[in-house]
Write an enzyme that holds these catalytic residues in place. Structure first.
Site, PDB file in Angstrom:
ATOM      1  N   TYR A 142       0.815  -1.214   0.000  1.00  9.49           N
ATOM      2  CA  TYR A 142       0.000   0.000   0.000  1.00  9.49           C
ATOM      3  C   TYR A 142       0.855   1.272   0.000  1.00  9.49           C
ATOM      4  CZ  TYR A 142      -4.731  -1.891   0.642  1.00  9.49           C
ATOM      5  OH  TYR A 142      -5.949  -2.498   0.470  1.00  9.49           O
ATOM      6  N   LYS A 192       3.163 -15.246   1.644  1.00 12.76           N
ATOM      7  CA  LYS A 192       3.482 -16.071   0.485  1.00 12.76           C
ATOM      8  C   LYS A 192       4.987 -16.283   0.475  1.00 12.76           C
ATOM      9  CE  LYS A 192       1.355 -16.974  -2.980  1.00 12.76           C
ATOM     10  NZ  LYS A 192       0.952 -18.346  -3.449  1.00 12.76           N
ATOM     11  N   ASP A 225      -2.846 -17.960   0.061  1.00 12.14           N
ATOM     12  CA  ASP A 225      -3.869 -18.534  -0.831  1.00 12.14           C
ATOM     13  C   ASP A 225      -4.522 -19.757  -0.176  1.00 12.14           C
ATOM     14  OD1 ASP A 225      -1.443 -19.893  -1.064  1.00 12.14           O
ATOM     15  OD2 ASP A 225      -1.693 -20.357  -3.193  1.00 12.14           O
ATOM     16  N   ASP A 249      -6.411  -7.220   3.568  1.00 10.49           N
ATOM     17  CA  ASP A 249      -7.543  -6.575   2.908  1.00 10.49           C
ATOM     18  C   ASP A 249      -8.447  -7.637   2.278  1.00 10.49           C
ATOM     19  OD1 ASP A 249      -9.042  -4.374   1.859  1.00 10.49           O
ATOM     20  OD2 ASP A 249      -8.064  -4.697  -0.073  1.00 10.49           O
ATOM     21  N   ASP A 253     -12.245  -9.346   3.859  1.00  7.87           N
ATOM     22  CA  ASP A 253     -13.521  -9.290   3.129  1.00  7.87           C
ATOM     23  C   ASP A 253     -14.127 -10.688   3.029  1.00  7.87           C
ATOM     24  OD1 ASP A 253     -13.474  -6.547   2.669  1.00  7.87           O
ATOM     25  OD2 ASP A 253     -14.029  -6.750   0.562  1.00  7.87           O
TER      26      ASP A 253
HETATM   27  C1  IPM Z   1     -10.517  -1.466   3.632  1.00  5.36           C
HETATM   28  C2  IPM Z   1     -10.758  -0.774   2.336  1.00  5.36           C
HETATM   29  C3  IPM Z   1      -9.617   0.201   2.082  1.00  5.36           C
HETATM   30  C4  IPM Z   1      -8.355  -0.603   1.908  1.00  5.36           C
HETATM   31  C5  IPM Z   1      -9.819   1.178   0.918  1.00  5.36           C
HETATM   32  C6  IPM Z   1     -11.109   1.958   1.050  1.00  5.36           C
HETATM   33  C7  IPM Z   1      -8.646   2.115   0.775  1.00  5.36           C
HETATM   34  O1  IPM Z   1     -10.902  -1.708   1.323  1.00  5.36           O
HETATM   35  O2  IPM Z   1     -10.394  -0.773   4.671  1.00  5.36           O
HETATM   36  O3  IPM Z   1     -10.458  -2.700   3.658  1.00  5.36           O
HETATM   37  O4  IPM Z   1      -8.044  -1.104   0.810  1.00  5.36           O
HETATM   38  O5  IPM Z   1      -7.642  -0.750   2.885  1.00  5.36           O
HETATM   39 MG    MG Z   2     -10.937  -3.739   1.982  1.00 10.90          MG
END
Ligand code: IPM
Ligand code: MG
Length: 368
Positions: A142, A192, A225, A249, A253
């Protein structure tokens, strides 16, 4: 003594709607529990860009550094898609994380009993799930340099750099081990190491920190993975997962969806202790700004409300009040109250964002 201070940054899309419900909870704590916060509010993301031409004004950054905790809604939206990269809404959030040095991002994925049927996975795979993803938040791909889009010969090349120092890995590993000791005492580290040098270093440092400081915690390693696959196959094998910024990230999710809806998942981003002993801290839902449903009263405010519960626990040492708030959410879900993201049962009509907030406030009152 003055009240602890909060800076609310509602941001874009559904951010303002869900943060309005958090305000109801904050008001309830003041009027019904005598727990008062000094609350201020400011702009972030596209909302800040519209006014200041930048997704985070310096004055807002200064305020964030000065308060006890920041509560953020969400940033981004299609209106800002064509902006220069340097002023995109997301840059505001990334600047907050970096300058506050919020290196440990705690993303719990808990499945409420009332929602076990909402997961796309079978009920027995997710019922009772309670895992914590600790995502490194201030380094890695990032932020690594060099980065950019460059000309090379007769074509363009896009470059990002995955970069981790030993101390960056060690400090987030410590956060994960400390959390594990208060939970199931297990950490699984994901990288990884089979293809990335930064992954080899990650595995080495986590192993060293474990041996030197946390030998009582059970440690395992997984390629990220394979970790993604295991999260979908049998997530209850995990207690704490520690991983880098980008893998975290993605994995968070995926873990969020195990619990039925992205609208349920809170997060805490913590840094080093300030002079008053409290960690630098920012609390935000894992979900994004959901521009498709913004302004319609359809958004689920629970992720933001549970993020405030995390603030009570991690910034203000009010674990019992955090439990009370989490129980209120659980109670409301147990009563069958559902926002539109949680539909699927026969004959259930969704409540609005505001009605969900009110139902949680009523449950809080009933807890007294
Ligand atoms: C998260 C989001 C952020 C990230 C974005 C909005 C920059 O996806 O907090 O998971 O990628 O970290
Ligand atoms: Mg995210």
């Amino acid at each position: 003594m003055s009240n602890p201070s909060l800076l609310i940054l509602p941001g874009d899309g559904i951010g303002p709607e869900v943060m309005a419900e958090v305000r109801k909870i904050i008001d309830w704590y003041r009027t019904s529990r005598g727990i008062a916060f000094d609350v201020s509010e400011d702009l972030v993301g596209g909302a800040a860009y519209d006014v200041h031409g930048t997704p985070l004004a310096d004055a807002t950054m200064d305020k964030a550094q000065a308060v006890d905790a920041v509560l953020l809604g969400a940033v981004g939206g299609p209106k800002y898609d064509d902006l220069d990269f340097s002023v995109k809404p997301e840059r505001g959030l990334l600047r907050l994380r970096k300058e506050m040095d919020l290196f440990a991002n705690l993303r719990p994925a808990q499945c409420f009993d009332a929602l076990a049927d909402f997961s796309s996975l079978k009920k027995d795979v997710v019922a009772g799930l309670d895992i914590m993803i600790v995502r490194e938040l201030t380094s890695g791909i990032y932020y690594g340099e060099p980065r950019g889009i460059f000309e090379e010969g007769n074509e363009r090349v896009g470059i990002n750099t995955q970069r981790y120092t030993e101390s960056e890995i060690a400090r987030v590993a410590r956060s994960a081990f400390e959390l594990a000791r208060k939970r199931g005492n297990k950490v699984c580290s994901m990288e990884k190491a089979n293809v990335m040098e930064s992954g080899i270093l990650w595995r080495d440092v986590v192993t060293e920190v474990h041996a030197a400081e946390y030998p009582d915690v059970e440690l395992s390693h997984m390629y990220a993975d394979a970790g993604a696959m295991q999260l979908c196959r049998w997530p209850k094998q995990f207690d704490v997962i520690v991983t880098d910024n980008l893998f975290g990230d993605l994995l968070s999710d995926a873990a969020a969806m195990l619990t039925g809806s992205l609208g349920m998942l809170p997060s805490a981003s913590l840094g080093s202790p300030m002079a008053n002993g409290r960690p630098k801290a920012l609390y935000e839902p894992v979900h994004g700004s959901a521009p498709d449903i913004a302004g319609q009263g359809k958004a689920n405010p629970i992720a933001s409300i549970l993020s405030f519960a995390m603030a009570l626990r991690y910034s203000f040492d009010m674990g019992a009040e955090a439990d009370r708030l989490e129980k209120a959410v659980e109670g409301v879900l147990g009563d069958g109250v559902r926002t539109a993201d949680l539909l699927g049962e026969e004959g259930v009509t969704p409540v609005s964002t505001g009605e969900m907030g009110d139902a949680i406030v009523a449950k809080l009152s009933a807890s007294l």
